[in-house]
Scaffold this motif. Structure first.
Motif, PDB file in Angstrom:
ATOM      1  N   GLY A  74     -36.326  54.687 -55.463  1.00 29.93           N
ATOM      2  CA  GLY A  74     -36.880  53.278 -55.226  1.00 29.93           C
ATOM      3  C   GLY A  74     -37.100  53.127 -53.581  1.00 29.93           C
ATOM      4  O   GLY A  74     -36.256  53.627 -52.825  1.00 29.93           O
ATOM      5  N   PRO A  75     -37.818  51.868 -53.366  1.00 31.14           N
ATOM      6  CA  PRO A  75     -37.728  51.658 -51.763  1.00 31.14           C
ATOM      7  C   PRO A  75     -36.390  51.490 -51.212  1.00 31.14           C
ATOM      8  O   PRO A  75     -36.282  51.830 -49.983  1.00 31.14           O
ATOM      9  CB  PRO A  75     -38.508  50.377 -51.866  1.00 31.14           C
ATOM     10  CG  PRO A  75     -39.310  50.429 -53.175  1.00 31.14           C
ATOM     11  CD  PRO A  75     -38.380  51.283 -54.412  1.00 31.14           C
ATOM     12  N   LYS A  76     -35.686  50.779 -52.024  1.00 34.81           N
ATOM     13  CA  LYS A  76     -34.183  50.478 -51.131  1.00 34.81           C
ATOM     14  C   LYS A  76     -33.600  51.647 -50.922  1.00 34.81           C
ATOM     15  O   LYS A  76     -33.049  51.995 -49.915  1.00 34.81           O
ATOM     16  CB  LYS A  76     -33.217  49.832 -52.073  1.00 34.81           C
ATOM     17  CG  LYS A  76     -31.926  49.380 -51.644  1.00 34.81           C
ATOM     18  CD  LYS A  76     -31.092  48.681 -52.480  1.00 34.81           C
ATOM     19  CE  LYS A  76     -29.618  48.232 -51.752  1.00 34.81           C
ATOM     20  NZ  LYS A  76     -29.133  49.415 -51.222  1.00 34.81           N
ATOM     21  N   PHE A  97     -32.941  55.676 -42.739  1.00 30.48           N
ATOM     22  CA  PHE A  97     -31.988  55.338 -41.869  1.00 30.48           C
ATOM     23  C   PHE A  97     -31.143  56.315 -41.522  1.00 30.48           C
ATOM     24  O   PHE A  97     -30.897  56.841 -40.341  1.00 30.48           O
ATOM     25  CB  PHE A  97     -31.162  54.273 -42.465  1.00 30.48           C
ATOM     26  CG  PHE A  97     -30.134  53.561 -41.628  1.00 30.48           C
ATOM     27  CD1 PHE A  97     -30.594  52.598 -40.652  1.00 30.48           C
ATOM     28  CD2 PHE A  97     -28.907  54.028 -41.240  1.00 30.48           C
ATOM     29  CE1 PHE A  97     -29.585  52.103 -39.777  1.00 30.48           C
ATOM     30  CE2 PHE A  97     -28.071  53.441 -40.519  1.00 30.48           C
ATOM     31  CZ  PHE A  97     -28.483  52.437 -39.575  1.00 30.48           C
ATOM     32  N   GLU A  98     -30.561  57.195 -42.624  1.00 30.93           N
ATOM     33  CA  GLU A  98     -29.854  58.384 -42.122  1.00 30.93           C
ATOM     34  C   GLU A  98     -30.556  59.490 -41.682  1.00 30.93           C
ATOM     35  O   GLU A  98     -29.830  60.163 -40.614  1.00 30.93           O
ATOM     36  CB  GLU A  98     -28.863  58.846 -43.617  1.00 30.93           C
ATOM     37  CG  GLU A  98     -27.835  57.849 -44.042  1.00 30.93           C
ATOM     38  CD  GLU A  98     -27.021  57.454 -43.136  1.00 30.93           C
ATOM     39  OE1 GLU A  98     -26.610  58.289 -42.275  1.00 30.93           O
ATOM     40  OE2 GLU A  98     -26.288  56.226 -43.096  1.00 30.93           O
ATOM     41  N   LEU A  99     -31.707  59.784 -42.083  1.00 33.11           N
ATOM     42  CA  LEU A  99     -32.354  60.848 -41.511  1.00 33.11           C
ATOM     43  C   LEU A  99     -32.749  60.398 -40.129  1.00 33.11           C
ATOM     44  O   LEU A  99     -32.745  61.317 -39.096  1.00 33.11           O
ATOM     45  CB  LEU A  99     -33.882  60.701 -42.052  1.00 33.11           C
ATOM     46  CG  LEU A  99     -34.872  61.914 -41.732  1.00 33.11           C
ATOM     47  CD1 LEU A  99     -34.171  63.255 -41.933  1.00 33.11           C
ATOM     48  CD2 LEU A  99     -36.128  61.797 -42.510  1.00 33.11           C
ATOM     49  N   GLU A 127     -39.398  49.520 -42.223  1.00 29.15           N
ATOM     50  CA  GLU A 127     -40.678  48.901 -43.077  1.00 29.15           C
ATOM     51  C   GLU A 127     -40.187  48.813 -44.395  1.00 29.15           C
ATOM     52  O   GLU A 127     -40.755  47.846 -45.121  1.00 29.15           O
ATOM     53  CB  GLU A 127     -41.842  49.826 -42.878  1.00 29.15           C
ATOM     54  CG  GLU A 127     -42.735  49.882 -41.471  1.00 29.15           C
ATOM     55  CD  GLU A 127     -43.602  51.131 -41.459  1.00 29.15           C
ATOM     56  OE1 GLU A 127     -43.861  51.891 -42.387  1.00 29.15           O
ATOM     57  OE2 GLU A 127     -44.175  51.036 -40.188  1.00 29.15           O
ATOM     58  N   LEU A 128     -39.470  49.690 -45.031  1.00 31.11           N
ATOM     59  CA  LEU A 128     -39.090  49.748 -46.403  1.00 31.11           C
ATOM     60  C   LEU A 128     -38.055  48.773 -46.649  1.00 31.11           C
ATOM     61  O   LEU A 128     -38.249  48.031 -47.593  1.00 31.11           O
ATOM     62  CB  LEU A 128     -38.512  51.162 -46.889  1.00 31.11           C
ATOM     63  CG  LEU A 128     -39.471  52.258 -46.953  1.00 31.11           C
ATOM     64  CD1 LEU A 128     -38.667  53.616 -46.981  1.00 31.11           C
ATOM     65  CD2 LEU A 128     -40.185  51.955 -48.377  1.00 31.11           C
ATOM     66  N   ALA A 129     -37.281  48.318 -45.756  1.00 30.12           N
ATOM     67  CA  ALA A 129     -36.197  47.223 -45.854  1.00 30.12           C
ATOM     68  C   ALA A 129     -36.976  45.987 -45.731  1.00 30.12           C
ATOM     69  O   ALA A 129     -36.426  45.102 -46.618  1.00 30.12           O
ATOM     70  CB  ALA A 129     -35.106  47.478 -44.534  1.00 30.12           C
ATOM     71  N   ARG A 183     -37.046  43.241 -48.666  1.00 30.91           N
ATOM     72  CA  ARG A 183     -36.480  41.948 -48.292  1.00 30.91           C
ATOM     73  C   ARG A 183     -34.847  42.403 -48.159  1.00 30.91           C
ATOM     74  O   ARG A 183     -34.181  41.414 -48.685  1.00 30.91           O
ATOM     75  CB  ARG A 183     -36.416  40.975 -49.342  1.00 30.91           C
ATOM     76  CG  ARG A 183     -37.967  40.347 -49.459  1.00 30.91           C
ATOM     77  CD  ARG A 183     -38.159  39.109 -50.301  1.00 30.91           C
ATOM     78  NE  ARG A 183     -39.487  38.815 -50.462  1.00 30.91           N
ATOM     79  CZ  ARG A 183     -40.047  37.977 -51.381  1.00 30.91           C
ATOM     80  NH1 ARG A 183     -39.306  37.196 -51.871  1.00 30.91           N
ATOM     81  NH2 ARG A 183     -41.387  37.457 -51.265  1.00 30.91           N
ATOM     82  N   LEU A 184     -34.658  43.300 -47.443  1.00 33.53           N
ATOM     83  CA  LEU A 184     -33.249  43.842 -47.164  1.00 33.53           C
ATOM     84  C   LEU A 184     -32.679  42.992 -45.866  1.00 33.53           C
ATOM     85  O   LEU A 184     -33.802  42.977 -45.146  1.00 33.53           O
ATOM     86  CB  LEU A 184     -33.101  45.185 -47.469  1.00 33.53           C
ATOM     87  CG  LEU A 184     -33.438  46.031 -48.591  1.00 33.53           C
ATOM     88  CD1 LEU A 184     -33.522  47.506 -48.432  1.00 33.53           C
ATOM     89  CD2 LEU A 184     -32.512  45.530 -49.622  1.00 33.53           C
TER      90      LEU A 184
END
Length: 395
Positions: free
Chosen positions: A342-344, A351-353, A375-377, A381-382
């Motif tokens: 999923g997006p999260k 992020f780790e990549l 963009e995914l965050a 809405r993270l």
């Protein structure tokens, strides 16, 4: 008639309890406050209402002679091991409970001065209380007695148990190694030493435990396959995951793995159990290439989930002493992304990549991965503060 007999029995128990030790029912902090006002030490029984041995002590603790001694010399209370308040008290004093019931004796300032795992007789219970009052006999002095050269077998067993109760692993290991040196290997499997192995050993290198691993059939025949397996497993795993084990060199961790196999655990399962300690040992030795090889072999031999890819990638990104592992960490993360999470989870993986690429000197690739994570965050809405910080480092 049955009801009358029951009432009489309850009345007799109530009278016996009044004649015995008067246990305070107030919170433990209040008991110590009262003890400081009275200038008395505190006796604490750690028990469980479901413990048959604990229940068998009730008549002994309700004995007139026991009650007279303890009520005169101590303030007393009982703590149920299952209650969070009991666990909080034990943790605050860094105390471990090896078996029930456990008798603990404190000064009014909550310092442990004595402990006992008593036989169930009135004389023994009174004797332990007397020892707690005797500044020479109490457990608190065992360490100095050991340092002064006391080495009798009974003393070493008592000292090792006191060290267990007080979470002094170093003292426990020293006492049990000395005890093992005093015993003939021909006696290692006898009832007394089996109990010592069960209750006291914390170190897989102790001679008695190494003898046990080499003679498992002897122990299985005498004490049962399942208890022997559990004891061996507990000693090995507690050695590996102790504070001391966290500093083991790779050779000792490999020995633990070999010992797990020797006691009957499947080699693949044993390798899984020692995986993280091995990797961390390689990190401590600055042998990153071996750490990444060990983990990559594990990855290739198993089907990992997205959280597992995340965990191992974070471990290497945060703990690796150099960037030799960065290309392999990037490979793991791309495997995680190929599982279409999923997006999260994708935001976390990217992020780790970005971190792996940054560590490996691939700035352009790191910027792309960091932007994708941002963009995914945002879409999910993270909280993006970590993303902003990451992208700032990559400019």
């Amino acid at each position: 008639m049955k009801k009358i007999l029951l009432l009489l029995l309850v009345a007799n128990i109530t009278l016996a309890q009044k004649a015995g030790i008067q246990f305070k029912t107030t919170p433990i902090a209040s008991v110590f406050q009262e003890a400081r006002r009275a200038g008395k030490p505190v006796f604490v029984e750690i028990f469980s209402p479901t413990c048959h041995t604990c229940q068998s002590f009730i008549p002994t603790l309700a004995d007139n002679r026991v009650g007279k001694f303890y009520n005169d010399k101590f303030l007393s209370t009982k703590l149920d091991i299952a209650l969070p308040t009991t666990q909080a008290f034990l943790n605050s004093r860094r105390l471990y409970v090896p078996s029930l019931p456990l008798f603990l004796y404190f000064d009014p300032q909550q310092n442990l001065v004595h402990f006992a795992m008593s036989n169930n007789t009135t004389d023994e219970v009174i004797r332990h209380g007397s020892n707690a009052l005797d500044t020479q006999a109490r457990s608190q002095n065992m360490k100095s007695r050991y340092q002064q050269g006391e080495r009798s077998a009974n003393f070493l067993i008592d000292y090792a148990m006191y060290a267990r109760v007080t979470n002094d692993t170093v003292a426990n290991i020293a006492a049990m190694n000395e005890y093992a040196r005093q015993q003939s290997p021909a006696t290692y499997a006898n009832q007394t030493n089996w109990l010592a192995i069960q209750k006291l050993l914390l170190d897989f290198e102790n001679p008695m435990f190494q003898y046990m691993l080499g003679h498992m059939d002897t122990y299985r025949k005498a004490y049962g396959a399942e208890p022997v397996f559990q004891v061996a497993e507990n000693i090995l795993m507690s050695s590996l995951f102790s504070g001391r084990g966290a500093q083991f060199p790779i050779a000792k961790i490999v020995q633990v793995k070999q010992d797990l196999i020797k006691m009957g655990i499947d080699p693949k399962v044993a390798a899984n159990r020692t995986l993280l300690p091995e990797v961390k040992a390689y990190f401590r030795a600055h042998q990153t290439a071996k750490a990444v090889e060990r983990m990559d072999n594990q990855v290739n031999a198993n089907q990992l989930t997205v959280p597992e890819y995340m965990y191992i990638s974070r471990l290497f990104n945060r703990s690796s002493p150099d960037a030799v592992d960065a290309p392999t960490v990037a490979k793991w993360l791309n495997k995680g992304l190929a599982l279409k999470p999923g997006p999260k989870e994708q935001a976390d993986l990217y992020f780790e990549l970005a971190e792996a690429y940054r560590r490996g000197g691939k700035t352009a690739d790191a910027q792309k991965a960091a932007q994708k994570s941002m963009e995914l965050a945002q879409a999910s809405r993270l909280d993006t503060r970590r993303n902003v910080e990451q992208m700032g480092k990559l400019k």
